[in-house]
Write a protein that holds these residues in place. Structure first.
Motif, PDB file in Angstrom:
ATOM      1  N   LYS A 147      18.105 -27.851  73.761  1.00  0.00           N
ATOM      2  CA  LYS A 147      17.547 -27.759  75.115  1.00  0.00           C
ATOM      3  C   LYS A 147      17.122 -29.124  75.640  1.00  0.00           C
ATOM      4  O   LYS A 147      17.253 -29.412  76.832  1.00  0.00           O
ATOM      5  N   GLN A 148      16.614 -29.973  74.766  1.00  0.00           N
ATOM      6  CA  GLN A 148      16.193 -31.311  75.171  1.00  0.00           C
ATOM      7  C   GLN A 148      17.405 -32.216  75.432  1.00  0.00           C
ATOM      8  O   GLN A 148      17.455 -32.940  76.426  1.00  0.00           O
ATOM      9  N   ARG A 149      18.396 -32.146  74.567  1.00  0.00           N
ATOM     10  CA  ARG A 149      19.482 -33.127  74.585  1.00  0.00           C
ATOM     11  C   ARG A 149      20.593 -32.806  75.577  1.00  0.00           C
ATOM     12  O   ARG A 149      21.241 -33.720  76.112  1.00  0.00           O
ATOM     13  N   ILE A 150      20.832 -31.510  75.820  1.00  0.00           N
ATOM     14  CA  ILE A 150      21.984 -31.117  76.633  1.00  0.00           C
ATOM     15  C   ILE A 150      21.850 -31.602  78.071  1.00  0.00           C
ATOM     16  O   ILE A 150      22.842 -31.803  78.782  1.00  0.00           O
ATOM     17  N   LEU A 151      20.607 -31.829  78.537  1.00  0.00           N
ATOM     18  CA  LEU A 151      20.367 -32.241  79.919  1.00  0.00           C
ATOM     19  C   LEU A 151      20.460 -33.750  80.120  1.00  0.00           C
ATOM     20  O   LEU A 151      20.413 -34.231  81.254  1.00  0.00           O
ATOM     21  N   ASP A 152      20.588 -34.475  79.029  1.00  0.00           N
ATOM     22  CA  ASP A 152      20.612 -35.936  79.092  1.00  0.00           C
ATOM     23  C   ASP A 152      21.883 -36.416  79.799  1.00  0.00           C
ATOM     24  O   ASP A 152      22.997 -36.195  79.310  1.00  0.00           O
ATOM     25  N   PRO A 153      21.738 -37.082  80.954  1.00  0.00           N
ATOM     26  CA  PRO A 153      22.948 -37.559  81.657  1.00  0.00           C
ATOM     27  C   PRO A 153      23.713 -38.616  80.879  1.00  0.00           C
ATOM     28  O   PRO A 153      24.901 -38.854  81.158  1.00  0.00           O
ATOM     29  N   LEU A 186      24.281 -38.371  77.628  1.00  0.00           N
ATOM     30  CA  LEU A 186      24.816 -37.759  76.408  1.00  0.00           C
ATOM     31  C   LEU A 186      26.290 -38.138  76.236  1.00  0.00           C
ATOM     32  O   LEU A 186      27.095 -38.016  77.171  1.00  0.00           O
ATOM     33  N   ASP A 187      26.639 -38.600  75.042  1.00  0.00           N
ATOM     34  CA  ASP A 187      28.018 -39.001  74.747  1.00  0.00           C
ATOM     35  C   ASP A 187      28.854 -37.750  74.479  1.00  0.00           C
ATOM     36  O   ASP A 187      28.980 -37.286  73.344  1.00  0.00           O
ATOM     37  N   VAL A 188      29.406 -37.176  75.514  1.00  0.00           N
ATOM     38  CA  VAL A 188      30.142 -35.916  75.410  1.00  0.00           C
ATOM     39  C   VAL A 188      31.233 -35.878  76.463  1.00  0.00           C
ATOM     40  O   VAL A 188      31.061 -36.397  77.578  1.00  0.00           O
ATOM     41  N   ASP A 189      32.370 -35.292  76.117  1.00  0.00           N
ATOM     42  CA  ASP A 189      33.418 -35.043  77.103  1.00  0.00           C
ATOM     43  C   ASP A 189      33.976 -33.648  76.884  1.00  0.00           C
ATOM     44  O   ASP A 189      33.532 -32.922  75.986  1.00  0.00           O
ATOM     45  N   ALA A 190      34.943 -33.269  77.669  1.00  0.00           N
ATOM     46  CA  ALA A 190      35.470 -31.898  77.630  1.00  0.00           C
ATOM     47  C   ALA A 190      36.108 -31.547  76.300  1.00  0.00           C
ATOM     48  O   ALA A 190      36.186 -30.364  75.930  1.00  0.00           O
ATOM     49  N   ASP A 191      36.551 -32.547  75.553  1.00  0.00           N
ATOM     50  CA  ASP A 191      37.184 -32.291  74.259  1.00  0.00           C
ATOM     51  C   ASP A 191      36.185 -32.227  73.111  1.00  0.00           C
ATOM     52  O   ASP A 191      36.554 -31.892  71.980  1.00  0.00           O
ATOM     53  N   SER A 192      34.927 -32.566  73.376  1.00  0.00           N
ATOM     54  CA  SER A 192      33.905 -32.541  72.324  1.00  0.00           C
ATOM     55  C   SER A 192      33.663 -31.120  71.833  1.00  0.00           C
ATOM     56  O   SER A 192      33.952 -30.135  72.523  1.00  0.00           O
ATOM     57  N   LYS A 196      26.496 -32.438  83.376  1.00  0.00           N
ATOM     58  CA  LYS A 196      27.397 -33.455  83.934  1.00  0.00           C
ATOM     59  C   LYS A 196      28.868 -33.043  83.809  1.00  0.00           C
ATOM     60  O   LYS A 196      29.701 -33.424  84.636  1.00  0.00           O
ATOM     61  N   LEU A 197      29.195 -32.216  82.784  1.00  0.00           N
ATOM     62  CA  LEU A 197      30.568 -31.714  82.666  1.00  0.00           C
ATOM     63  C   LEU A 197      30.807 -30.525  83.602  1.00  0.00           C
ATOM     64  O   LEU A 197      31.906 -30.381  84.159  1.00  0.00           O
ATOM     65  N   LEU A 198      29.779 -29.689  83.772  1.00  0.00           N
ATOM     66  CA  LEU A 198      29.906 -28.578  84.715  1.00  0.00           C
ATOM     67  C   LEU A 198      30.184 -29.111  86.112  1.00  0.00           C
ATOM     68  O   LEU A 198      30.995 -28.551  86.867  1.00  0.00           O
ATOM     69  N   ALA A 199      29.506 -30.206  86.467  1.00  0.00           N
ATOM     70  CA  ALA A 199      29.700 -30.807  87.790  1.00  0.00           C
ATOM     71  C   ALA A 199      31.120 -31.341  87.962  1.00  0.00           C
ATOM     72  O   ALA A 199      31.611 -31.472  89.087  1.00  0.00           O
TER      73      ALA A 199
END
Length: 580
Positions: free
Chosen positions: A422-428, A430-436, A462-465
C-alpha cells in the motif's frame, strides 16, 4: 410408513426417549418453550443451523428463510430446532473471514454432536459460511441438506447492470487512472447492493453455492434463485420436507460427499468460471469426510473444460440472468450432453442421481449459458502451477486472466507484505513497467494471518494512467471470486512458512507458463539455497494472542485446504456421555 418409524432408531432418543432422570430433565427443560409431550414421541428432531447475522449482510434475511424450512419439517412430521453458529461474513469481518472459517466449522461440529438432533439443515450464504458449515457437518456425518440464501438482485448504475464486488475493483481502478471522478465512484455505492443476498457475480459465494449443488448436497436450482424471489422460500420449504425423509432413509453426508461428487464439482467449477477459493474449500471439505483430493485433480479433471457461463467477473451477466437462463441444472445438462459430466450416477440429497436432476433441464438463454461449441473460454479449468517458486503449488483462474500474459517473463517488483504494498504502489518513482511482475509476500495462512483476499493487487497508478489494464501478480494470498486479472495465488509453501516466495528480490526474473503449469524464479539452485538459509536465520515467530495464535500454530498450507491439522477427518456423531 408406520413400520419404518418403528424400526427407526433416532439419535435424539438418547436425550428424549428414556423414562429416567436424564430423559425427565431433557424433556422438562425443552417444555419451557411450550412444547407438548407428543413432539418427543419418536419424531425426527431436525436442527436448523443458522448463520443469520446483521453483521453478515449476505445472510441478514435468514430468519425468514428458517421459517420456511420449519414449515417443511413440520409438514413432513419432524420437529425443527433452530440454533445459531458463528457467522463469518466476508463483507465486514476483519482481518478476513478466512481466519474464522475453521472456528465456525468447530462451532458447527460441536453444536451438532453435542445436541439432540437426527439431521441438520445448513443455512449458508456469504463466502465462508458454505464451506465452514459443510466442514463441521462432515465431521459429524448425519443426514444433512444445504439451503443457500441466494444472490442479490442486479446492481444498477447509470441505467446499466453492475456486479457486486467486481464493480468495486473496476471503479476503483478507474478513479486511480483518472478516468472517473470520486463523485462518480461514490454514486455507485447505493446502487450496487440493492436487495438481500450474496454477491450477484460469480464470486466465491455464488461459486460455493454452485459447488454445494454440484456436490449433491442441495435440491436442484438452490445455487441461483435470487434471494428475494419467492421460489427461494419454496426451495427452503421443500428442503425441510426432504430432510425428514433423509432421516428415515439414513441418507448421511458420507453417502453424498464421495470422490465422484468432488470430481463433478471440479468440472462444474470450470464451466461456471468459478472462484479460485473453491480449490481451498473443496479440499477442506474432502479432508473432513475422508475423501482424497489433491491439487493435481484440478488439472486431470478440470482442465480442458470450456467455461460456458458468461458471468462477471469473467463475462458479462449476473446471477439473476443465470437463474432465468436455467441455472446450474442447465449448465450440467450442457456438460452432460457433451460427455463432460464425469459421474452422472453420483447420489444427491433428493435421492436421485446428479444426472437425473439435470438431464431434462431447459436452457432459456444461449448467451448466458453458452453452447459448448461457443464457450466464453475454451479451457476454463483452474490452472495449477508448480516450480521452484511454488514447490507445493499455486493457482490461477484462466477465465479471469489476460491470455497474452499467461505465458510471461518479467522482472519482480517486490512488496514484503500488504502494508508495504500500500505504501510503495503509489510511489510515482517506483521502478515498474507493464512487463513487470508484482510480487507480494507474507499474506498466506500464517503470514496475514488468515490468507486475506489481497492477491489481486491494484496496479500502479502511473501505469493505469498509461492505459495498462492487467499485469502478472503473484502472492501467497487469496483474491475475491469477484476479482479478475492474471493473478497467481495460494503460492505454497507461503513466505512466512519458509517458502521460496519469501526470498524473491526486486529485479529477479520470474517465468509464468500456464500452458505447462510452471512458475519459476530464474536464479540458480545454489543462489536459492543461500537465500533460504539466510532468511531462515532472520525469521521471527509471530506473537499473537488467543484464537489467532491457535490458527498460526495449527493451520495447514493452501494446498492442504487451510484446515487445522487436528480437524482433518470425520469424527462421527457419537453422543458425549451424560453430564447429569
Amino acid at each position: 410408513m408406520s413400520e419404518t418409524k418403528k424400526k427407526l432408531t433416532l439419535r435424539s432418543a438418547q436425550w428424549f426417549g428414556t423414562q429416567d432422570k436424564n430423559g425427565f430433565m431433557y424433556r422438562s427443560w425443552m417444555k419451557n418453550q411450550g412444547i407438548p409431550d407428543h413432539e418427543f414421541e419418536g419424531k425426527p428432531i431436525i436442527g436448523i443451523c443458522n448463520t443469520w447475522s446483521e453483521l453478515t449482510p449476505c445472510n441478514a434475511h435468514f430468519r425468514k428463510l428458517a421459517e420456511h424450512v420449519k414449515r417443511g419439517i413440520l409438514e413432513a412430521g419432524g420437529f425443527p430446532v433452530e440454533f445459531p453458529v458463528f457467522s463469518n461474513g466476508e463483507s465486514n469481518l476483519r482481518p478476513t473471514a478466512m481466519l474464522t472459517r475453521n472456528l465456525a466449522s468447530m462451532d458447527v461440529e460441536e453444536s451438532i454432536r453435542g445436541n439432540p438432533m437426527d439431521a441438520v439443515v445448513l443455512l449458508v450464504g456469504c463466502d465462508k459460511t458454505t464451506p465452514a458449515l459443510l466442514m463441521g457437518a462432515a465431521s459429524c456425518d448425519i443426514p444433512t441438506i444445504v439451503v443457500s440464501g441466494g444472490p442479490m438482485l442486479n446492481g444498477k448504475l447509470d441505467g446499466k447492470d453492475i456486479g457486486s464486488g467486481t464493480a468495486v475493483w473496476q471503479l476503483h481502478e478507474a478513479v486511480k487512472a483518472g478516468s472517473i471522478t470520486m463523485h462518480q465512484f461514490m454514486a455507485a455505492e447505493s446502487g450496487m447492493s440493492r436487495s438481500a443476498g450474496t454477491c450477484n457475480t460469480m464470486g466465491t459465494a455464488s461459486t460455493m453455492a454452485c459447488m454445494a449443488e454440484a456436490l449433491g448436497t442441495t435440491l436442484p436450482h438452490n445455487a441461483a434463485i435470487p434471494a428475494v424471489d419467492s421460489r427461494r422460500y419454496v426451495l427452503a420449504h421443500m428442503s425441510g420436507i426432504r430432510i425428514v425423509e433423509m432421516v428415515r432413509e439414513d441418507l448421511r453426508l458420507s453417502k453424498i460427499l464421495t470422490r465422484e461428487a468432488f470430481e463433478n464439482a471440479i468440472r462444474v467449477n470450470a464451466a461456471i468460471g468459478g472462484s479460485t477459493n473453491a480449490v481451498i474449500h473443496l479440499k477442506a471439505i474432502a479432508g473432513r469426510i475422508g475423501v482424497p483430493l489433491e491439487l493435481e485433480d484440478w488439472t486431470t479433471v478440470g482442465r480442458g473444460t470450456p467455461t460456458i457461463v458468461d458471468l462477471m467477473p469473467s463475462g458479462r451477466f449476473l446471477m439473476e440472468e443465470f437463474y432465468y437462463a436455467g441455472g446450474l441444472p442447465g449448465v450440467v445438462r450442457r456438460l452432460g450432453e457433451g460427455g463432460l459430466v464425469p459421474h452422472k450416477d453420483a447420489l444427491t440429497v433428493n435421492g436421485k442421481s446428479f444426472w437425473e436432476n439435470c438431464q431434462d433441464a431447459p436452457v432459456y438463454n444461449d448467451e448466458v449459458i453458452r453452447q459448448l461449441d461457443n464457450p466464453l473460454l475454451a479451457d476454463g479449468g483452474i490452472c495449477i502451477l508448480r516450480g521452484n517458486l511454488a514447490p507445493r503449488g499455486a493457482v490461477l483462474k484462466p477465465s479471469a486472466a489476460t491470455p497474452a500474459l499467461m505465458q510471461h517473463r518479467g522482472k519482480a517488483v517486490v512488496f514484503e507484505d500488504f502494508e508495504h504494498y500500500k505504501q510503495r504502489i503509489l510511489d510515482p518513482d517506483l521502478d515498474v513497467d507493464a512487463d513487470s511482475v508484482l510480487v507480494m509476500k507474507n499474506c498466506g495462512p500464517k503470514g496475514y494471518p488468515g490468507m486475506a483476499e489481497v492477491g489481486n493487487m491494484g496496479l500502479p497508478p502511473k501505469l493505469l494512467a498509461q492505459g495498462v489494464k492487467d499485469m502478472v501478480r503473484i502472492s501467497d494470498a487469496r483474491m475475491s471470486g469477484t476479482a479478475y486479472g492474471t493473478v497467481v495465488l495460494h503460492v505454497a509453501p507461503e513466505a512466512m512458512a519458509g517458502g521460496p516466495l519469501g526470498i524473491v528480490q526486486d529485479g529477479d526474473m520470474i517465468t509464468l507458463d500456464c500452458r505447462n503449469g510452471k512458475l519459476d524464479l530464474d536464479v540458480t539452485d545454489e543462489e536459492m539455497q543461500q537465500r533460504l538459509a539466510s532468511r531462515a536465520e532472520k525469521q521471527q515467530p509471530s506473537h499473537k494472542t488467543g484464537y489467532q495464535q491457535l490458527y498460526i500454530d495449527h493451520v495447514l498450507q493452501a494446498d492442504q485446504g487451510c484446515d487445522f491439522d487436528f480437524l482433518v477427518g470425520s469424527r462421527g456423531a457419537e453422543v458425549p456421555k451424560h453430564s447429569h
